[in-house]
Design an enzyme around this catalytic site. Sequence first.
Site, PDB file in Angstrom:
ATOM      1  N   GLY A   8      -6.604   2.155 -11.517  1.00  0.00           N
ATOM      2  CA  GLY A   8      -6.918   1.371 -12.701  1.00  0.00           C
ATOM      3  C   GLY A   8      -6.930   2.171 -13.974  1.00  0.00           C
ATOM      4  N   ARG A  25      -2.883  -5.422  -3.181  1.00  0.00           N
ATOM      5  CA  ARG A  25      -2.695  -5.870  -1.815  1.00  0.00           C
ATOM      6  C   ARG A  25      -3.429  -4.899  -0.902  1.00  0.00           C
ATOM      7  NH1 ARG A  25       3.706  -6.774  -1.694  1.00  0.00           N
ATOM      8  NH2 ARG A  25       3.597  -5.359  -3.459  1.00  0.00           N
ATOM      9  N   TYR A  26      -3.638  -5.323   0.353  1.00  0.00           N
ATOM     10  CA  TYR A  26      -4.494  -4.534   1.232  1.00  0.00           C
ATOM     11  C   TYR A  26      -3.730  -4.087   2.466  1.00  0.00           C
ATOM     12  CZ  TYR A  26      -8.047  -6.474  -1.786  1.00  0.00           C
ATOM     13  OH  TYR A  26      -8.778  -6.826  -2.888  1.00  0.00           O
ATOM     14  N   LYS A  45      -3.204   5.062  -9.431  1.00  0.00           N
ATOM     15  CA  LYS A  45      -3.430   3.801  -8.701  1.00  0.00           C
ATOM     16  C   LYS A  45      -4.905   3.479  -8.517  1.00  0.00           C
ATOM     17  CE  LYS A  45      -0.272   2.130  -8.183  1.00  0.00           C
ATOM     18  NZ  LYS A  45       0.550   1.504  -9.253  1.00  0.00           N
TER      19      LYS A  45
END
Length: 802
Positions: free
Chosen positions: A538, A758-759, A536
Amino acid sequence: MLSVLRLRRLVRQVPLQTSFIFLFLLCILSVFLSSYFLYAVKRKLEPSLAAGRSADDLYVTPSRPLPFLSGVGGTLSSDGSRTDPVVLVLTWKKCNIVKYYYDANEKSLLSAQLKGFPLFLHSNLGLKDCTVNPKSPLLHVTRARQVFSGPLPGDDWTVFQSNHSTYEPVLLAKTRSAESTGLMHTSVVQDLGLHDGIQRVLFGHNLSFWLHKLVFVDALSFLTAKRLSLSLERFILVDIDDIFVGKEGTRMKVADVKALVETQNELRRSIPDFTFNLGFSGKFFHAGTDEEDRGDDLLLSYVDEFWWFPHMWSHMQPHRFHNQSVLAEQMMLNRRFAEDHSIPTHLGYAVAPHHSGVYPVHIQLYEAWKRVWDIRVTSTEEYPHLKPARFRRGFIHRGIRVLPRQTCGLFTHTIFHKDYPGGPQELERIIDGGELFLTVLLNPISIFMTHLSNYGNDRLGLFTFKRLLNFLLTWTHLKLQTLPPLQLGNKYFQLFPSDAEPLWQDPCEDKRHKDIWSKEKTCDRFPKLLLIGPQKTGAMALYLFLGMHPDLSSNYPSKETFEEIQFFSSHSYHRGIDWYMEYFPLPSNSSSDYYFEKSASYFDSDVAAARAAALLPRARIITVLSDPVERAFAWYQHQRAHADPVALKYSFHDVITASHNAPVKLQVLQKRCLAPGWYATHLSRWLEHYHHDQILVVDGQTLKTDPASVMEKIQTFLGLENQVDYHKTLAFDPKKGFWCQLLDGGKTKCLGKSKGQRYPDKQSQVFLRNYYRDGNIQLSKLLYKMGQVLPGWLREDLLNIR
């Protein structure tokens, strides 16, 4: 810090069986490399010679100073330079060398006193006739029985004298000078700690003298209160390979077979149940002279006197057989021979000719062994390498225990005593305190490889083990015994359970390994690049971008592990390197073949770095690091997308703040969210095994916003000749919100819809910023030491900390 990491990487690449052996070797090395002064040396006139007692009173000699010896101010080497006296001082948790120097003139005195200690040193002496003090409390393995007659190696010995009761002699010797009175002088002394409360052992020379090595073992045991102590038990197995193999003139005759039986019975008087272990190749039965053929017959008449194990029928190397069925047929020929001649084959032990196929592993051999012979234990001298022999160890593969095998100075061509390489005295040196003696001393289990030819003619095999036994009984308290191979295998892995897991290495890095590796295999099939994750960040996008380069080829997908191989971090590692290679294409004739694989589980794995470095020592490593706060939340979201019941039940904040009393499954999810973000910890582990120039840290944020510039940097890092302009092959997809592969006609190929950003909520962000603060500071220091640019997210985080 990097220098420390390099040292740790070097130490971990040398797999030692015990901390004892490591400390032993470290101290030997320090004799030659260290110039650290443990004590200040004070030159001083020595006291006058006191009236001494007889030379046999070993307790008096430390207080008897040496008389002045005129004209001896130090020894000169062959080039005229001075030989520096060396004293090895051993204390618990320390191994230090004291070196002191004298002016090169004939009026130099030989005496010096250790400052603050009632101990005089007399140096640059030649010694002879060494003996062990039988009353020394230091002795454990060492036996005080007789004098080692003759000169001790070197002319730069130091002896010790003192009137203080804290000093107890351990080894004593006479001087070699013409003025020698025949008195015994202490060359190894034990400081009982009565003077300053610290116990020490001082050696008047380095550890090149075998008796010093033996006493050193006892010194470690004594000073550590037996915490670093060797058991007195030693298990010995003597294999005789190549039974019935050998050209005329090298085989056993009737008298040789009788001598073998007689010697076995003789050895049994000191080694309970000692039995020679005979490895046979039936094809060569009755292939010698008439007299040698009668020796074959007599040997089989004593079939129940020995243990037996199978070689190959025709003594061929198993790695040359690529078809398991054909290999098994060869073994069946040997099995039928054994049945026809009533040779017992129930021991479950076999040895391959030249250790072929055992390591590097040839799967066909292991499977054929189990199918035909029910083999459960074997041995090899090749794991992890032939030399240095002291680092050999065992492993378990496919249910077969592989034990370390030792040489004993005997080979197929060593037949006559007078023709031994280096002369007969060289073989005697190997036995009497040399390599063979040290092998038994430092290894609780020793399997020795010998050959049929060593038991004919001058019978050097019998000579060697009889002399070795006599030497061990004379100088040690070791309790020798033997066990059948299967029991020996169980014993080995009881003593060394951590050895069970193998560490696969590149066969092409060792010429011997390459020679006994199948010619159908090639190291060019191994990847040159590992994309290690973490998850997670990239890494998947980078994997796709790398695959767009014409010179880069990725692995075939694995159905078991979601396309990733995960070889170095999972149970698949135990399947071996043949299994791993099958995930990569056969190399073409093109020099531009550059294989790579991506397994995001490698980055934070405890074992992946060491395993990868062993097999792929020259590989390039790329890791993608994004903000660990965002990475943790992305993993949580990933688990929810895959309907993980724990992720669906608990909020992100509940997961990351769960206590140690939380349900186990919740703690597991918490660890997978948080642990990969300990970037400094995991990156340091990779730096223990790879040089920092082999590792590239990619900014996950830059990879999202400007992947073309990242790919340009990566191509330079990999040294690719063909440079691809990724500005022309990537396009930003506004709907997806990230960069995708640009196809013909202006279309794009992007990652799946689950790949987005998303955060976490504000409360969770605050918690995680504090959680990762110290780790991010350590990461910045580490990247600075590596000479790498700090990722943008890390620079921003550090500014907020300030």
